[in-house]
Design a protein around this motif. Structure first.
Motif, mmCIF file in Angstrom:
data_model
loop_
_atom_site.group_PDB
_atom_site.id
_atom_site.type_symbol
_atom_site.label_atom_id
_atom_site.label_comp_id
_atom_site.label_asym_id
_atom_site.label_seq_id
_atom_site.Cartn_x
_atom_site.Cartn_y
_atom_site.Cartn_z
ATOM 1 N N LYS A 1 0.819 -1.214 0.000
ATOM 2 C CA LYS A 1 0.000 0.000 0.000
ATOM 3 C C LYS A 1 0.848 1.257 0.000
ATOM 4 O O LYS A 1 0.410 2.307 -0.423
ATOM 5 N N LEU A 2 2.070 1.170 0.461
ATOM 6 C CA LEU A 2 2.958 2.334 0.448
ATOM 7 C C LEU A 2 3.461 2.648 -0.958
ATOM 8 O O LEU A 2 4.088 3.671 -1.181
ATOM 9 N N ARG A 3 3.182 1.755 -1.912
ATOM 10 C CA ARG A 3 3.556 1.948 -3.328
ATOM 11 C C ARG A 3 5.035 2.219 -3.491
ATOM 12 O O ARG A 3 5.451 3.095 -4.258
ATOM 13 N N VAL A 4 5.843 1.421 -2.787
ATOM 14 C CA VAL A 4 7.285 1.618 -2.794
ATOM 15 C C VAL A 4 7.863 1.595 -4.203
ATOM 16 O O VAL A 4 8.688 2.435 -4.557
ATOM 17 N N LEU A 5 7.455 0.641 -5.020
ATOM 18 C CA LEU A 5 8.027 0.546 -6.364
ATOM 19 C C LEU A 5 7.708 1.774 -7.206
ATOM 20 O O LEU A 5 8.568 2.280 -7.924
ATOM 21 N N GLU A 6 6.480 2.268 -7.125
ATOM 22 C CA GLU A 6 6.118 3.441 -7.916
ATOM 23 C C GLU A 6 6.882 4.672 -7.441
ATOM 24 O O GLU A 6 7.283 5.506 -8.238
ATOM 25 N N LYS A 7 7.098 4.786 -6.139
ATOM 26 C CA LYS A 7 7.884 5.912 -5.617
ATOM 27 C C LYS A 7 9.316 5.866 -6.120
ATOM 28 O O LYS A 7 9.966 6.893 -6.250
ATOM 29 N N ALA A 8 9.799 4.677 -6.403
ATOM 30 C CA ALA A 8 11.164 4.512 -6.903
ATOM 31 C C ALA A 8 11.241 4.643 -8.424
ATOM 32 O O ALA A 8 12.307 4.475 -9.000
ATOM 33 N N GLY A 9 10.127 4.925 -9.092
ATOM 34 C CA GLY A 9 10.135 5.141 -10.538
ATOM 35 C C GLY A 9 9.692 3.959 -11.372
ATOM 36 O O GLY A 9 9.675 4.031 -12.592
#
Length: 73
Positions: free
Chosen positions: A33-41
């Protein structure tokens, strides 16, 4: 894991895994839910439906990619 490809391209994998004693505590869903991958691009590519079996049940796998030639937002 990095696998060399022609023209100096690289491919790798990143996955989420928890030790058995931490299963069922909601840790992985909170991380997703923290969307770690999307935050990393990384960009979402799609869902592999019923891709794996875990605890006797089929599970989907969500695929993301990061291609350095893509414009970074």
């Amino acid at each position: 894991m990095v696998i060399p490809l022609p023209n100096d391209e690289c491919r790798g994998e990143l996955g989420y895994a928890l030790g058995y004693k931490y299963w069922g505590k909601g840790i992985a869903p909170k991380a997703v839910k923290l969307r770690v991958l999307e935050k990393a691009g990384f960009q979402g590519e799609g869902i592999l439906r019923k891709y794996m079996i875990l605890k006797g049940k089929t599970r989907d796998m969500v695929m993301f990619s990061l291609i350095f030639a893509d414009p970074q937002g």
